[in-house]
Design a protein around this motif. Structure first.
Motif, PDB file in Angstrom:
ATOM      1  N   ARG A  92       5.382   6.677   6.054  1.00  0.00           N
ATOM      2  CA  ARG A  92       5.742   6.287   4.647  1.00  0.00           C
ATOM      3  C   ARG A  92       4.242   4.777   5.100  1.00  0.00           C
ATOM      4  O   ARG A  92       3.869   4.148   3.240  1.00  0.00           O
ATOM      5  CB  ARG A  92       6.955   5.048   4.274  1.00  0.00           C
ATOM      6  CG  ARG A  92       7.873   6.044   4.026  1.00  0.00           C
ATOM      7  CD  ARG A  92       9.200   5.494   3.289  1.00  0.00           C
ATOM      8  NE  ARG A  92       9.464   4.418   5.013  1.00  0.00           N
ATOM      9  CZ  ARG A  92       9.889   3.126   4.423  1.00  0.00           C
ATOM     10  NH1 ARG A  92       8.992   2.574   3.468  1.00  0.00           N
ATOM     11  NH2 ARG A  92      10.508   2.530   5.623  1.00  0.00           N
ATOM     12  N   THR A  93       3.789   3.990   5.277  1.00  0.00           N
ATOM     13  CA  THR A  93       2.492   3.147   5.750  1.00  0.00           C
ATOM     14  C   THR A  93       1.360   3.445   4.822  1.00  0.00           C
ATOM     15  O   THR A  93       1.066   3.321   4.489  1.00  0.00           O
ATOM     16  CB  THR A  93       2.969   2.579   7.216  1.00  0.00           C
ATOM     17  OG1 THR A  93       3.911   1.813   7.157  1.00  0.00           O
ATOM     18  CG2 THR A  93       1.201   1.944   6.968  1.00  0.00           C
ATOM     19  N   ALA A  94       0.669   4.955   5.364  1.00  0.00           N
ATOM     20  CA  ALA A  94       0.146   5.641   4.796  1.00  0.00           C
ATOM     21  C   ALA A  94      -0.363   6.199   3.763  1.00  0.00           C
ATOM     22  O   ALA A  94      -0.863   6.634   2.655  1.00  0.00           O
ATOM     23  CB  ALA A  94      -0.585   6.683   6.282  1.00  0.00           C
ATOM     24  N   ARG A  95       1.260   6.667   3.106  1.00  0.00           N
ATOM     25  CA  ARG A  95       1.730   6.686   2.464  1.00  0.00           C
ATOM     26  C   ARG A  95       0.957   6.192   1.463  1.00  0.00           C
ATOM     27  O   ARG A  95       0.505   6.576  -0.240  1.00  0.00           O
ATOM     28  CB  ARG A  95       2.577   8.144   1.633  1.00  0.00           C
ATOM     29  CG  ARG A  95       3.717   7.453   1.803  1.00  0.00           C
ATOM     30  CD  ARG A  95       4.747   8.667   1.606  1.00  0.00           C
ATOM     31  NE  ARG A  95       5.757   8.499   1.452  1.00  0.00           N
ATOM     32  CZ  ARG A  95       7.331   8.677   1.844  1.00  0.00           C
ATOM     33  NH1 ARG A  95       6.366   9.605   3.085  1.00  0.00           N
ATOM     34  NH2 ARG A  95       8.513   8.683   1.496  1.00  0.00           N
ATOM     35  N   ALA A  96       2.277   5.082   1.362  1.00  0.00           N
ATOM     36  CA  ALA A  96       1.601   3.490  -0.210  1.00  0.00           C
ATOM     37  C   ALA A  96       0.134   2.579   0.278  1.00  0.00           C
ATOM     38  O   ALA A  96      -0.434   2.481  -0.917  1.00  0.00           O
ATOM     39  CB  ALA A  96       2.034   2.176   0.512  1.00  0.00           C
ATOM     40  N   ALA A  97      -0.834   3.902   1.769  1.00  0.00           N
ATOM     41  CA  ALA A  97      -1.751   2.918   1.285  1.00  0.00           C
ATOM     42  C   ALA A  97      -2.952   3.833   0.741  1.00  0.00           C
ATOM     43  O   ALA A  97      -3.635   3.628   0.058  1.00  0.00           O
ATOM     44  CB  ALA A  97      -2.416   2.880   3.185  1.00  0.00           C
ATOM     45  N   PHE A  98      -2.833   4.913   0.443  1.00  0.00           N
ATOM     46  CA  PHE A  98      -2.675   6.462  -0.125  1.00  0.00           C
ATOM     47  C   PHE A  98      -3.134   6.071  -1.708  1.00  0.00           C
ATOM     48  O   PHE A  98      -4.350   6.269  -2.179  1.00  0.00           O
ATOM     49  CB  PHE A  98      -2.455   7.401   0.378  1.00  0.00           C
ATOM     50  CG  PHE A  98      -2.988   8.727  -0.381  1.00  0.00           C
ATOM     51  CD1 PHE A  98      -4.424   8.996  -0.829  1.00  0.00           C
ATOM     52  CD2 PHE A  98      -1.871   9.970  -0.405  1.00  0.00           C
ATOM     53  CE1 PHE A  98      -4.116   9.939  -1.553  1.00  0.00           C
ATOM     54  CE2 PHE A  98      -2.137  10.938  -1.055  1.00  0.00           C
ATOM     55  CZ  PHE A  98      -3.522  10.747  -2.231  1.00  0.00           C
ATOM     56  N   LEU A  99      -1.834   5.865  -1.850  1.00  0.00           N
ATOM     57  CA  LEU A  99      -1.386   5.334  -3.728  1.00  0.00           C
ATOM     58  C   LEU A  99      -2.705   3.961  -3.778  1.00  0.00           C
ATOM     59  O   LEU A  99      -2.943   3.725  -5.052  1.00  0.00           O
ATOM     60  CB  LEU A  99       0.093   5.176  -3.618  1.00  0.00           C
ATOM     61  CG  LEU A  99       0.743   6.566  -3.442  1.00  0.00           C
ATOM     62  CD1 LEU A  99       1.680   6.384  -3.555  1.00  0.00           C
ATOM     63  CD2 LEU A  99       0.447   7.339  -4.453  1.00  0.00           C
ATOM     64  N   ARG A 100      -2.570   2.937  -3.543  1.00  0.00           N
ATOM     65  CA  ARG A 100      -2.611   1.908  -3.458  1.00  0.00           C
ATOM     66  C   ARG A 100      -4.059   2.191  -3.243  1.00  0.00           C
ATOM     67  O   ARG A 100      -5.057   1.776  -4.736  1.00  0.00           O
ATOM     68  CB  ARG A 100      -2.620   0.490  -2.619  1.00  0.00           C
ATOM     69  CG  ARG A 100      -1.215   0.386  -2.736  1.00  0.00           C
ATOM     70  CD  ARG A 100      -1.060  -1.153  -2.398  1.00  0.00           C
ATOM     71  NE  ARG A 100       0.394  -1.155  -2.738  1.00  0.00           N
ATOM     72  CZ  ARG A 100       1.294  -0.726  -1.514  1.00  0.00           C
ATOM     73  NH1 ARG A 100       0.983  -0.921  -0.177  1.00  0.00           N
ATOM     74  NH2 ARG A 100       2.791  -1.504  -1.460  1.00  0.00           N
ATOM     75  N   THR A 101      -5.004   2.911  -2.694  1.00  0.00           N
ATOM     76  CA  THR A 101      -6.820   3.266  -2.709  1.00  0.00           C
ATOM     77  C   THR A 101      -6.782   5.009  -3.134  1.00  0.00           C
ATOM     78  O   THR A 101      -8.426   4.125  -4.198  1.00  0.00           O
ATOM     79  CB  THR A 101      -6.600   4.398  -1.146  1.00  0.00           C
ATOM     80  OG1 THR A 101      -6.646   3.661  -0.133  1.00  0.00           O
ATOM     81  CG2 THR A 101      -8.170   4.671  -0.950  1.00  0.00           C
ATOM     82  N   ALA A 102      -5.951   5.668  -4.277  1.00  0.00           N
ATOM     83  CA  ALA A 102      -6.068   6.025  -4.716  1.00  0.00           C
ATOM     84  C   ALA A 102      -6.581   4.906  -6.654  1.00  0.00           C
ATOM     85  O   ALA A 102      -7.712   5.170  -7.366  1.00  0.00           O
ATOM     86  CB  ALA A 102      -5.189   6.960  -5.240  1.00  0.00           C
ATOM     87  N   ALA A 103      -6.339   3.852  -6.632  1.00  0.00           N
ATOM     88  CA  ALA A 103      -5.418   3.568  -7.730  1.00  0.00           C
ATOM     89  C   ALA A 103      -7.362   2.725  -7.768  1.00  0.00           C
ATOM     90  O   ALA A 103      -7.637   2.237  -8.720  1.00  0.00           O
ATOM     91  CB  ALA A 103      -4.679   2.246  -7.958  1.00  0.00           C
ATOM     92  N   ASP A 104      -7.464   2.226  -6.059  1.00  0.00           N
ATOM     93  CA  ASP A 104      -8.795   1.466  -6.259  1.00  0.00           C
ATOM     94  C   ASP A 104     -10.156   2.177  -6.435  1.00  0.00           C
ATOM     95  O   ASP A 104     -10.753   1.813  -7.563  1.00  0.00           O
ATOM     96  CB  ASP A 104      -8.878   1.087  -5.283  1.00  0.00           C
ATOM     97  CG  ASP A 104      -8.014  -0.241  -4.551  1.00  0.00           C
ATOM     98  OD1 ASP A 104      -6.503  -0.878  -5.619  1.00  0.00           O
ATOM     99  OD2 ASP A 104      -7.746  -0.448  -3.610  1.00  0.00           O
ATOM    100  N   LEU A 105      -9.629   3.121  -5.886  1.00  0.00           N
ATOM    101  CA  LEU A 105     -11.181   3.682  -6.193  1.00  0.00           C
ATOM    102  C   LEU A 105     -11.100   4.473  -7.845  1.00  0.00           C
ATOM    103  O   LEU A 105     -12.737   4.498  -8.391  1.00  0.00           O
ATOM    104  CB  LEU A 105     -10.452   5.691  -5.190  1.00  0.00           C
ATOM    105  CG  LEU A 105     -10.916   5.219  -4.145  1.00  0.00           C
ATOM    106  CD1 LEU A 105     -11.043   6.892  -3.255  1.00  0.00           C
ATOM    107  CD2 LEU A 105     -12.490   4.471  -3.976  1.00  0.00           C
TER     108      LEU A 105
END
Length: 502
Positions: free
Chosen positions: A46-59
């Motif tokens: 879950r930590t990785a996928r939350a980071a993924f969603l935030r990184t997608a928003a940033d990009l």
């Protein structure tokens, strides 16, 4: 046979801009689904996928200029609208990251053993687990927020499901750009890029819904297309959940007290709502019940004035433009229908907004059922009622809707509007959301939001907007009498992860 090219088309001219991709073959769809299925275990963290969603928003934010340019070139929605839509899209991604971190969506319930209970109860620990690969079918009218990086994708990834996205033919270049950003974000977050895979083509969409490794699907689009996919999902040897948002008339009811109080304000507000985005919002108010008489005339005059001031607009593609022109012409030709403002072709590539008016008793008698079907584009139908009974009769003939709107007297006069409570009760079964003294265009991304409704507004009881959209991609699962060391950390004694639990 050579693969068919996928072209990006300028809706302002109808001319191809560039070849973006080629349509996926059945073998390529199979490879795409298998690639996504193979990496589903990576999303368990879950930590990785939350980071993924935030990184997608940033990009997406970092690439804002290119994303908006591509989306405008393919949709003609304009930089202002698309800037807001991109902000909504990235906010959705970050909101679902927060949902993942908080963990309440897992719906953890623990019953400790009780041998004295009747019947005796074992140790049972229940939570929700991801379904598997989700097929996402993107929408034409939201090239970002209901497309590749949109709510279906964000909620599925938040649930722990990889996605295979079927790009919409109206914005293939935007889809390719956004998919590449999401795949980059996955790698930056330590996940395989194939947690998001993109395919193009009508036949690819059909192959996708039939693939045995696809576990669920989300769709936003037409009744015809959505129903075909819904039927295909249910005709599989193993049927799968199909969460489709198909079509909606979004009725509006104006009480006599409301119109007597603020006819001009309501008319101007309706004009703004039904022409917003060239009438291409799924929540466009497309049907209005307004009273006969002088106050109703004032409302209709204000609506007419507001719509008359609207400039001709480009629709999302020429196929939709042609369908709109033909649809309003067919409705305007019905007996008793007149056009205070004539909708239709505004030029070679544009349409003009308009209003159609008819006596409510034409519809109450079972006539003119066509007026109760959605016409995608900048038009609304005003049905003038002469009695309270006519309102009820017309409402009884309406299909399911995403929204319904009720305008009642406000301020000190609100308590005196005797029609308010019974009409609210009549509208409730017809929609997923009822607004009072507002307009339905504009769907807030919030935990209490419900964007769905009775068929054909949706094919399920779920929402496609808001935090609870994640529930579509999960199923309940219970461990019974399972040793602690075999349980996932989320369910172990002592609550080591500090999650909400019952």
């Amino acid at each position: 046979m050579a693969a068919e090219p996928v072209w990006s088309v300028d809706p302002r001219t109808g001319k191809p801009r560039e070849q973006v991709a080629v349509e996926a073959t059945a073998d390529e769809v199979d490879l795409a689904v298998r690639a996504a299925h193979a990496v589903r275990g990576s999303l368990a963290d879950r930590t990785a996928r939350a980071a993924f969603l935030r990184t997608a928003a940033d990009l997406l934010d970092e690439a804002r200029e290119h994303v908006i340019e591509a989306a405008d070139a393919e949709s003609a929605l304009g930089p202002v609208r698309l800037t807001g839509e991109l902000a909504r899209t990235t906010a959705q991604l970050r909101a679902f990251a927060d949902v993942v971190d908080e963990g309440a969506f897992l719906d953890i319930r623990i019953d400790l053993p009780d041998p004295a209970a009747t019947p005796p109860r074992s140790d049972m620990r229940r939570w929700k687990i991801p379904l598997g690969v989700v097929a996402v079918y993107t929408a034409s009218n939201f090239p970002l927020a209901f497309s590749v990086p949109g709510g279906d994708t964000a909620s599925a990834l938040a649930a722990g499901c990889p996605v295979v996205v079927k790009a919409h033919p109206d914005h293939p270049a935007t889809s390719e750009l956004c998919a590449s950003l999401l795949r980059r974000a996955a790698v930056k977050a330590g996940l395989p890029e194939d947690v998001v895979v993109l395919v193009h083509g009508f036949d690819a969409g059909v192959e996708l819904i039939r693939h045995p490794l696809v576990a669920a699907a989300g769709f936003t689009g037409s009744v015809r297309g959505g129903r075909a996919l819904f039927d295909a999902a249910n005709a599989r040897p193993v049927p799968i959940p199909f969460h489709g948002e198909l079509g909606s008339l979004n009725p509006v009811v104006l009480t006599p007290a409301a119109v007597a109080q603020r006819a001009e304000e309501i008319g101007a507000g309706l004009a703004g709502s039904m022409t917003l985005g060239a009438g291409q919002f799924c929540t466009k108010p497309g049907f209005v019940l307004a009273p006969e008489g002088e106050d109703g005339d004032r409302f209709l005059a204000a609506l007419t004035a507001g719509v008359s001031e609207t400039e001709p607009a480009v629709m999302l593609d020429h196929r939709m433009r042609d369908a709109f022109v033909a649809g309003v012409a067919e409705r305007a030709a019905l007996d008793g229908v007149h056009s205070p403002v004539t909708p239709g072709a505004g030029g070679a590539h544009t349409v003009s907004a308009g209003v159609l008016a008819v006596a409510a008793d034409r519809i109450a008698s079972g006539d003119h059922h066509l007026l109760l079907e959605e016409c995608f584009g900048p038009v609304t139908v005003v049905a003038r009622y002469g009695s309270r009974a006519e309102i009820s009769e017309v409402l009884s003939r309406l299909p399911g809707n995403l929204t319904a709107t009720l305008h009642i007297a406000d301020g000190d006069a609100a308590d005196a509007d005797e029609d308010a409570a019974p009409l609210l009760a009549e509208l409730t079964p017809l929609a997923g959301r009822v607004l009072v003294n507002g307009w339905p265009t504009g769907v807030a991304v919030a935990p209490a939001q419900h964007h769905g409704g009775p068929y054909p507004a949706a094919t399920s009881t779920s929402t496609s907007v808001g935090a609870t959209a994640i529930e579509r991609w999960l199923r309940p699962f219970t461990y019974q009498s399972t040793p602690q060391h075999l349980l996932p950390p989320e369910l172990r004694d002592g609550n080591p992860l500090g999650l909400p639990r019952r």
